[in-house]
Write a protein that holds these residues in place. Structure first.
Motif, PDB file in Angstrom:
ATOM      1  N   GLU A 115      -4.029   0.891  -2.837  1.00 27.36           N
ATOM      2  CA  GLU A 115      -3.825  -0.518  -2.492  1.00 27.36           C
ATOM      3  C   GLU A 115      -3.972  -1.375  -3.744  1.00 27.36           C
ATOM      4  O   GLU A 115      -4.804  -1.098  -4.610  1.00 27.36           O
ATOM      5  N   PRO A 139       0.843  -1.209   0.000  1.00 30.47           N
ATOM      6  CA  PRO A 139       0.000   0.000   0.000  1.00 30.47           C
ATOM      7  C   PRO A 139       0.873   1.251   0.000  1.00 30.47           C
ATOM      8  O   PRO A 139       1.980   1.258   0.550  1.00 30.47           O
ATOM      9  N   LYS A 140       0.361   2.305  -0.623  1.00 31.13           N
ATOM     10  CA  LYS A 140       1.172   3.510  -0.776  1.00 31.13           C
ATOM     11  C   LYS A 140       0.296   4.737  -0.588  1.00 31.13           C
ATOM     12  O   LYS A 140      -0.839   4.780  -1.070  1.00 31.13           O
ATOM     13  N   GLU A 141       0.812   5.723   0.115  1.00 36.60           N
ATOM     14  CA  GLU A 141       0.124   6.999   0.268  1.00 36.60           C
ATOM     15  C   GLU A 141       0.502   7.892  -0.910  1.00 36.60           C
ATOM     16  O   GLU A 141       1.694   8.066  -1.201  1.00 36.60           O
ATOM     17  N   TYR A 168      -4.481  10.301  -0.492  1.00 34.09           N
ATOM     18  CA  TYR A 168      -5.244   9.072  -0.714  1.00 34.09           C
ATOM     19  C   TYR A 168      -4.354   7.877  -0.381  1.00 34.09           C
ATOM     20  O   TYR A 168      -3.122   7.990  -0.329  1.00 34.09           O
ATOM     21  N   ARG A 169      -4.994   6.734  -0.191  1.00 34.36           N
ATOM     22  CA  ARG A 169      -4.259   5.483   0.007  1.00 34.36           C
ATOM     23  C   ARG A 169      -4.495   4.583  -1.209  1.00 34.36           C
ATOM     24  O   ARG A 169      -5.633   4.319  -1.599  1.00 34.36           O
TER      25      ARG A 169
END
Length: 747
Positions: free
Chosen positions: A249, A236-238, A246-247
């Motif tokens: 996934e 997962p990355k911001e 946002y996140r």
């Protein structure tokens, strides 16, 4: 030593399949294996490749043994199996194979041939890269070629015709195998020594073809390595879009048709899902491209379709991706400028009509910066294009401008790129690659029902709720156009039937005296569209069609398709957009879903006589279970087993549930496990809750279901425990049944 071709012909003409296979194996296989072992010793190839010999013998032996089995003998008796034998010499390069030579004896068309075969896509790539003319010029006139289509008819052509034929095939969905070699009648004798020399000669003459195919294999191998870099980055990355966090996934990687792999991604704002998308890692695209393309789709629309092999070469190469807008009646240059300005503000490199997500280092076979950043940039760019095109609305204070996708710019142009294909093999390959669990016999039956008649296509899908009737219709319609299940199909319209439909105006519309216009419902819109595009099938799904009386609103359609007479619409001279009468063209495919319960009407014989009726009440949860994520299977295998047992208890009473209910129960159980420990329900309690909420409300009936209550109570007591609240509901319903002779969950 002579090879007797007449002997081959005699073997192939034996009527008994078992005997034919045995004779071919005894006569042909040892002779061919020895011949190709000698040939293999004469062929020199690169150090990093190796040669393999493959023959048709394994298939013939399996057929031979099956034919002796009484369970299979009858079905094998009249087949063409055993009327053909071949043996191949392949060059293996990395994960690919290049066919150097195949020697085939074919009793079905009475020919023998020696050829090299290749898939269509490398030749398409040669056409696109302008290498095909040079390749053709290097091949001698002694080599012929043919394109093998579904019909298996061989149309022998000269080598110089290769570019023109490849160019013509690229305009269709047909992508046949191509064969280069010699093709002769199956008669007379062949000198094995001379044949060995001829085979080696053909291999030498086809050296330019092998050289090109080897280069293509090398590029494919390196491009797949780039794909693997992306596939390995799944954390997962911001990310930030238009100044807001946002996140991001990623989902699991799955096969995508026969073209490559795909991976879903989700964009979250806090815990709220904002949008779902798909990255497709394509080795080729049947409709659009012969070589590797990385495509990013959002809500069924393509926003990035980038060439991957452009990254291959020497040293560091910046990845430039073009963006094109071609929206009618708009300033496309301004639209391009506006969209790229967004990317520039987010740190992208921009050059005229191109943008760059990163730099690839060929020496180290890696990106110059972390691959997860490059992968996230691709998704961010696609999200920006979706936002600017108003296909997705992200929070932003700037004025939104209506633009369209990079590859296909508006709905009309999307339709222009689609070609239908009713070849069942192609359809089933797409169906198999989806997450939906439909067995081949169901797909086959649905396909035959829709295509059996040339001028009438009407199928009813009946069964309990949640068995995937609507999904089957959409999956099939999309597969006909080579589309994935999630993609938008402009040739499919899903129309929910309303209980107040009392006549044909619900489908064919009416003239509104108040509005001074003709009201065109969705059904009529699709029929009008089908009239202007008769080469393309148009699918109309009437969902839950027996919520109203079918014979009332569908009578004009049924009469029109049966009699081929026109349906009268209006008698006004001032209406030009809608004709006064309309016939149902043969490219309209109508599918209706039917649920049978107390809220629906029975269907009259008038309707049933004009439709194929399929029942989708059989439910097999094992294939469904394979489609859920591995983490869900690991954590909920015990609960899934209990729910399957509940289903089996309900099945004899026709009270069982479908895939939708099972999926929703599994999803809720999984969500419960994702809560913080202090808020979670116990596993037994959660299982009791989903049974009480999703299963028990379906139980209703008279004394015939009396045995079900004891069976259910015993099973729940054993699996969940005596404290299960479901037992209280079952006891209550059982008492009502004893007292009144009928019962239901609802009080």
């Amino acid at each position: 030593m002579k090879m007797n071709l007449d002997r081959f012909q005699q073997l192939f003409e034996i009527e008994n399949t078992t005997e034919r296979c045995r004779e071919v194996l005894e006569y042909a296989e040892p002779k061919m294996q020895e011949l190709f072992k000698n040939l293999k010793e004469k062929v020199e190839i690169e150090e990093d490749a190796f040669l393999e010999i493959k023959s048709y013998g394994a298939t013939l032996r399996t057929t031979y043994h099956n034919s002796k089995n009484p369970d299979y003998a009858e079905s094998k008796k009249d087949t063409e199996i055993g009327k053909r034998y071949y043996i191949k010499l392949n060059k293996v390069v990395h994960d690919d194979k290049i066919n150097l030579i195949t020697l085939e004896f074919n009793g079905a068309d009475q020919t023998w041939s020696a050829y090299a075969e290749t898939r269509f896509y490398p030749m398409w790539a040669a056409l696109a890269s302008k290498k095909i003319e040079e390749l053709t010029s290097k091949l001698p006139d002694t080599i012929s070629l043919y394109f093998k289509e579904v019909s298996n008819k061989k149309r022998i052509k000269e080598v110089r015709e290769l570019p023109e034929n490849v160019r013509n095939y690229t305009k269709t969905l047909r992508k046949p195998f191509i064969y280069f070699g010699i093709f002769r009648d199956l008669q007379g004798n062949l000198d094995e020594g001379k044949l060995l020399i001829d085979l080696k000669r053909i291999i030498d003459e086809l050296a330019p073809l092998y050289s090109y195919l080897t280069e293509d294999c090398e590029e494919s191998y390196l491009a797949n390595k780039i794909y693997q870099l992306f596939l390995n980055e799944n954390s997962p990355k911001e990310i930030t879009l238009l100044g807001l966090p946002y996140r991001l996934e990623y989902g699991e990687v799955e096969k995508y048709k026969n073209e490559g792999e795909k991976q879903t991604f989700n964009l979250y704002d806090q815990d709220q899902l904002v949008v779902k998308g798909v990255i497709r890692y394509l080795a080729f695209s049947e409709k659009d491209a012969p070589t590797h393309r990385l495509a990013v789709h959002i809500d069924g629309h393509t926003h990035i379709f980038a060439k991957v092999r452009e990254l291959l070469g020497e040293g560091k190469i910046r990845w430039w991706i073009s963006k094109v807008f071609a929206k009618r009646n708009l300033d496309n240059q301004q639209l391009l400028k506006d969209s790229l300005n967004h990317l520039k503000g987010m740190g992208f490199e921009i050059s005229e009509s191109k943008y760059s997500p990163g730099v690839y280092d060929n020496d180290h076979e890696n990106f110059a910066e972390d691959t997860d950043k490059v992968k996230a940039r691709l998704i961010k760019a696609a999200l920006i294009f979706a936002h600017v095109s108003e296909r997705l609305v992200l929070p932003d204070g700037t004025q939104k401008v209506k633009v369209v996708d990079e590859e296909v710019e508006d709905e009309e142009e999307i339709e222009d790129t689609l070609e239908s294909n009713f070849d069942f093999t192609s359809i089933y390959e797409i169906v198999k690659s989806s997450k939906l669990t439909f067995e081949m016999p169901i797909i086959r039956d649905f396909h035959l029902n829709l295509t059996a008649l040339d001028d009438k296509h009407f199928v009813l899908l009946s069964g309990i709720s949640g068995t995937g009737k609507t999904q089957l219709a959409k999956l099939y319609a999309n597969a006909v156009y080579g589309l994935d299940f999630e993609e938008n199909n402009p040739y499919l319209s899903v129309i929910p039937v309303r209980p107040d439909w009392m006549d044909s105006t619900a489908l064919f519309g009416y003239y509104s005296s108040f509005d001074k216009r003709y009201v065109v419902p969705e059904f009529l819109r699709m029929v009008l569209k089908a009239r202007t595009e008769r080469d393309k099938p148009h699918f109309i799904l009437l969902d839950e069609m027996n919520l109203a009386r079918v014979e009332y609103y569908l009578s004009d359609y049924l009469s029109a398709v049966e009699s081929q007479k026109a349906v009268p619409l209006h008698d006004r001279e001032d209406i030009e957009s809608v004709p006064q009468t309309i016939t149902i063209p043969p490219n309209v495919y109508v599918i209706g879903t039917v649920n049978v319960d107390e809220t629906t009407h029975s269907i009259s014989d008038k309707v049933l006589d004009r439709a194929y009726v399929m029942t989708l009440s059989d439910v097999d949860f094992d294939p469904f279970w394979e489609t859920v994520t591995s983490s869900t299977r690991d954590k909920l295998s015990k609960e899934f087993g209990v729910l399957k047992e509940v289903h089996q208890l309900l099945l004899p009473y026709d009270l069982h549930f479908g895939y939708r209910s099972m999926n929703e129960m599994v999803r809720k159980l999984m969500r419960n496990l994702e809560l913080e420990g202090e808020y979670q329900m116990g596993r037994q309690e959660a299982l009791d809750v989903v049974i009480r909420e999703k299963v028990l409300p379906k139980i209703r009936g008279d004394e015939r279901i009396a045995p079900l209550f004891e069976e259910m109570k015993q099973m729940i007591g054993e699996k969940i425990g005596a404290e299960a609240r479901s037992l209280n509901e079952l006891n209550r319903m059982q008492k009502e049944l004893d007292r009144y002779g009928a019962t239901q969950y609802w009080r």
